[in-house]
Design a protein around this motif. Structure first.
Motif, PDB file in Angstrom:
ATOM      1  N   ASP A   5       4.421 -10.493  -6.449  1.00  0.00           N
ATOM      2  CA  ASP A   5       2.982 -10.291  -6.600  1.00  0.00           C
ATOM      3  C   ASP A   5       2.494 -10.991  -7.867  1.00  0.00           C
ATOM      4  OD1 ASP A   5       3.001  -8.776  -4.321  1.00  0.00           O
ATOM      5  OD2 ASP A   5       2.777  -6.852  -5.340  1.00  0.00           O
ATOM      6  N   GLN A  38      -1.931  -9.421  -5.898  1.00  0.00           N
ATOM      7  CA  GLN A  38      -1.687  -9.494  -4.456  1.00  0.00           C
ATOM      8  C   GLN A  38      -0.435 -10.303  -4.171  1.00  0.00           C
ATOM      9  OE1 GLN A  38      -5.685 -10.733  -3.675  1.00  0.00           O
ATOM     10  NE2 GLN A  38      -5.152 -12.885  -3.582  1.00  0.00           N
ATOM     11  N   GLY A  39      -0.038 -10.335  -2.898  1.00  0.00           N
ATOM     12  CA  GLY A  39       1.219 -10.959  -2.514  1.00  0.00           C
ATOM     13  C   GLY A  39       1.077 -12.040  -1.465  1.00  0.00           C
TER      14      GLY A  39
END
Length: 117
Positions: free
Chosen positions: A70, A83-84
């Protein structure tokens, strides 16, 4: 009289090559994806690709997460959520200048957006 048929491998190669010709016209002259889309940046594991992106005032940069970890993208006037992989973040740059940005989770992740008028 006997007719000679071309060897099957040669025939297969001709069919494959003929099918690839229309795709060659769409190739963009051999440039890299980042060159074809000047506002595209990949968020990899611990680095941005390209490290520096050049755009014009009013253009949008799209960061696309491709690494396993992330990350976030933070700079003056913009801040993505952490976020990923498979997600994106966009920011439109309205002022010319050199903008430095980072991932606040990984201190070595730094990038630059050069915005020209």
């Amino acid at each position: 009289m006997t007719s000679r048929r071309p060897p099957r491998l040669l025939l297969l190669a001709a069919v494959v090559l003929a099918g690839m010709l229309p795709l060659a016209a769409c190739g963009g002259g051999g440039s890299s994806p980042s060159a074809a889309q000047p506002g595209a940046v990949q968020v990899n594991d611990n680095y941005f690709t390209p490290g520096t992106v050049e755009i014009h005032t009013g253009d949008t940069v799209t960061w696309t997460w491709t690494g396993a970890a992330d990350h976030n993208v933070t700079g003056p006037g913009f801040n993505s959520v952490t976020q990923g992989k498979g997600t994106t973040y966009q920011h439109t740059f309205t002022t010319a200048g050199t903008i430095n940005y980072v991932c606040t989770i990984h201190s070595g992740m730094k990038g630059v957006v050069k915005v020209t008028g």
